[in-house]
Motif scaffolding. Structure first.
Motif, PDB file in Angstrom:
ATOM      1  N   TYR B 220       0.953  -1.186   0.308  1.00 37.38           N
ATOM      2  CA  TYR B 220      -0.157   0.226  -0.109  1.00 37.38           C
ATOM      3  C   TYR B 220       0.874   1.387   0.035  1.00 37.38           C
ATOM      4  CZ  TYR B 220      -3.487   3.238   2.392  1.00 37.38           C
ATOM      5  OH  TYR B 220      -4.372   4.471   2.375  1.00 37.38           O
ATOM      6  N   GLU B 221       2.213   1.249   0.437  1.00 35.14           N
ATOM      7  CA  GLU B 221       2.991   2.643   1.514  1.00 35.14           C
ATOM      8  C   GLU B 221       3.223   2.775  -0.160  1.00 35.14           C
ATOM      9  OE1 GLU B 221       2.830   0.903   5.251  1.00 35.14           O
ATOM     10  OE2 GLU B 221       4.701   0.937   4.206  1.00 35.14           O
ATOM     11  N   SER B 222       3.836   1.344  -0.949  1.00 38.15           N
ATOM     12  CA  SER B 222       5.394   1.858  -1.766  1.00 38.15           C
ATOM     13  C   SER B 222       4.121   2.234  -3.100  1.00 38.15           C
ATOM     14  CB  SER B 222       5.729   0.703  -2.415  1.00 38.15           C
ATOM     15  OG  SER B 222       6.633   0.199  -1.198  1.00 38.15           O
ATOM     16  N   ALA B 223       2.392   1.260  -2.781  1.00 39.40           N
ATOM     17  CA  ALA B 223       1.693   2.267  -4.584  1.00 39.40           C
ATOM     18  C   ALA B 223       1.223   3.556  -4.362  1.00 39.40           C
ATOM     19  CB  ALA B 223       0.583   1.392  -4.784  1.00 39.40           C
ATOM     20  N   PHE B 225       3.387   6.173  -2.657  1.00 39.41           N
ATOM     21  CA  PHE B 225       5.003   6.564  -2.815  1.00 39.41           C
ATOM     22  C   PHE B 225       5.103   6.556  -4.391  1.00 39.41           C
ATOM     23  CE2 PHE B 225       9.208   7.400  -0.939  1.00 39.41           C
ATOM     24  CZ  PHE B 225       9.860   7.338  -2.150  1.00 39.41           C
ATOM     25  N   ALA B 226       4.948   5.465  -5.109  1.00 38.93           N
ATOM     26  CA  ALA B 226       4.783   5.919  -6.280  1.00 38.93           C
ATOM     27  C   ALA B 226       3.878   6.930  -7.589  1.00 38.93           C
ATOM     28  CB  ALA B 226       5.666   4.513  -7.359  1.00 38.93           C
ATOM     29  N   VAL B 229       4.799  11.151  -6.805  1.00 35.00           N
ATOM     30  CA  VAL B 229       6.188  10.429  -7.381  1.00 35.00           C
ATOM     31  C   VAL B 229       5.762  10.936  -8.505  1.00 35.00           C
ATOM     32  CG1 VAL B 229       7.815   9.973  -8.416  1.00 35.00           C
ATOM     33  CG2 VAL B 229       7.962   9.351  -6.283  1.00 35.00           C
ATOM     34  N   VAL B 252      11.681  12.222  -5.289  1.00 36.03           N
ATOM     35  CA  VAL B 252      12.576  10.767  -5.019  1.00 36.03           C
ATOM     36  C   VAL B 252      12.749  10.733  -3.035  1.00 36.03           C
ATOM     37  CG1 VAL B 252      13.210   8.700  -5.289  1.00 36.03           C
ATOM     38  CG2 VAL B 252      11.585   9.667  -6.906  1.00 36.03           C
ATOM     39  N   ASP B 256      11.482  10.085   0.554  1.00 35.92           N
ATOM     40  CA  ASP B 256      11.738   9.377   0.641  1.00 35.92           C
ATOM     41  C   ASP B 256      12.238   9.212   2.157  1.00 35.92           C
ATOM     42  OD1 ASP B 256      12.148   6.290   1.421  1.00 35.92           O
ATOM     43  OD2 ASP B 256      15.031   6.752   1.327  1.00 35.92           O
TER      44      ASP B 256
END
Lengths: 334, 334
Positions: B220-223, B225-226, B229, B252, B256
């Protein structure tokens, strides 16, 4: 609803069964010769011993001997073996390959065969068709618990891609087709190397007596993260892919998840702590270290990539040649 | 060696004194009217109470009344007040402004004045010249402990940029000039909003009984994040900047570091846990919440940005309008 066969009952292949079942498909999960204990456990009470979750009833676990039976009437094949097992898997599938049977891979990797090649192309050579591949931030254990996950599905045939994406997507499994196979696969492979480098920071911090917290070595880690994304763009471009892919799910997203959730990060931290490479490998107790595999491949490919990859070069020196860790920040972002 | 004056003795302005001193400069650190206790403490024994570090002897702490004296003979001015204090700081500096005196800002922010404007342009209107601005992943407490940090220095005049970068860079403070002021400043501001959204995941996970670990809500978090961006790229492009800047240190990298090290993340996690916005604000005990400031600005700007910013829209709904959290993944990556 469709019949879907997954070859490989490891964590990712098995986790993929969740959205497939939730979409109402009949799922045949075929273990490899290394997955015997998993298939037995699933047959007994549906418990997957490494995922530590019970799989839905709609999953039918099958041993590798039953592959022909599993493929009878199947409408979609997912390849979920390890990167090292691709050659084996291709041999198993070859007698059953039909050009109209779509196949997608959750296995990731790059091969060096005089030049860098992405796995879907290697598989296409052997089986024909236009294999697709999943990339992007998706920890298997989270997918198996139905955590929202966004992934890309990369392939060279848009119609095939759309059909597969339509079949496997679920309310919590968001699948975005892309024709940039090179970009997605290069990022999927390289992120393991760069995640190792990011994790050096946490190890260095602890080695110097630091405690985890909001003031730690995050500046170091984030600089390495951003340089990793920059170098992914350069490698993707050198190989003819779309550099922008590195700024999306397959690059930035997967690098983030690998840094936060994976064994690669634990391995990198051990190196940052000052362990030698053999000591760190021993501590990982036999875990597959994709970062070392991809660095070995990239060492062969480096001369053909046009230079200006100082982070990748240093990761190779540290992890393959045992050189001391000294991040070359002065060469970053030039 | 040069004389450098830093206006604002908060954490970032004060941390910047470390590389300046290590480069051998004479540093005059001028507190604002809100920094009295800090200046007193520094004068007493060089201890900075919020950084919790002793500053080097080459730093001369001065009260705001002594600004004229501090600027006498100075060769470079750094502006380190809070975003809300920019108007005040400009008034203080105006009587002393000289076109040939270079100035750079560590203050970040966007203004909406009928259209979105970056702070260096707002300051240029008042003081003339071509103010530069630092962006990128740099937690003050880490810079003050000499953790390797890579930042960008954005400005419209390459010669001025090069001179400032040459003056402030140190062995552990790596400064990369860029003329993409819009890109760097938009990312520097937006990262606070997106970091809040990424942190929703950790809160949701805990709210549902989860423990921190490698299987949590990282997918969830990385989606998010992307997608963050991707949206930064879109906003930068809509404002005439370079979208690629969002894939680098300022986008980015800073996203982060903000996710891992900042109060913004703690605030977002509280919302994910299910606290209302007023409850979460109260728990933050008066900490400046840049994420709320930038969301208020972006709400005004949204109609002019061309749409397709579903994450930003949802962050505004949740954080400003108190709507329930329901991440619109289906609208991501389209």
């Amino acid at each position: 609803m469709a019949i879907v066969t997954v070859l490989g009952a490891g964590m990712m292949g098995s986790a993929l069964c969740l959205p497939l079942c939730d979409r109402g498909h009949e799922v045949r999960l075929v273990g490899t010769h290394l997955d015997g204990a998993i298939v037995d456990s699933l047959a007994r009470d549906r418990f997957h011993p490494t995922l530590r979750e019970r799989l839905p009833e709609a999953v039918r676990p099958m041993p590798v001997d039953a592959l022909a039976e599993a493929l009878r009437g199947t409408e979609l094949v997912a390849l979920g073996v390890s990167s090292a097992g691709i050659g084996w898997a291709v041999e198993q599938l070859r007698p059953h390959a039909r050009p109209e049977l779509p196949l997608f891979m959750i296995t990731k990797g790059l091969r060096f065969e005089g030049r860098l090649r992405v796995l879907p192309d290697v598989v296409a050579d052997a089986l024909g068709g236009a294999p697709a591949a999943v990339a992007g931030p998706c920890i298997a254990g989270e997918l198996a618990r139905r955590v929202d996950s966004c992934v890309v599905l990369a392939g060279r045939d848009q119609a095939v891609l759309d059909r597969i994406a339509q079949t496997i997507g679920a309310t919590y499994y968001h699948v975005r087709p892309t024709v940039d196979v090179v970009g997605a696969e290069v990022c999927a492979a390289l992120k393991n190397a760069y995640a190792m480098g990011i994790a050096f920071g946490a190890g260095l911090h602890e080695r110097h007596g630091g405690q985890p917290g909001s003031v730690a070595t995050h500046n170091y880690e984030s600089a390495v993260f951003a340089q990793g994304v920059l170098e992914m763009q350069r490698v993707v471009q050198a190989l003819g892919g779309e550099p922008g892919t590195a700024a999306g799910l397959a690059g930035v997203g997967d690098l983030d998840v690998t840094t936060n959730g994976g064994r690669t990060g634990r391995f990198g931290k051990l190196l940052g702590l000052g362990l030698t490479v053999p000591e760190a490998i021993e501590r990982m107790q036999g875990a597959t270290l994709e970062c070392l595999e991809i660095l070995a491949v990239m060492r062969q490919a480096l001369p053909s990539l046009g230079g200006d990859l100082p982070l990748l070069e240093h990761l190779i020196e540290v992890a393959l040649d045992g050189k001391p860790l000294a991040m070359p920040f002065d060469r970053f972002f030039r």
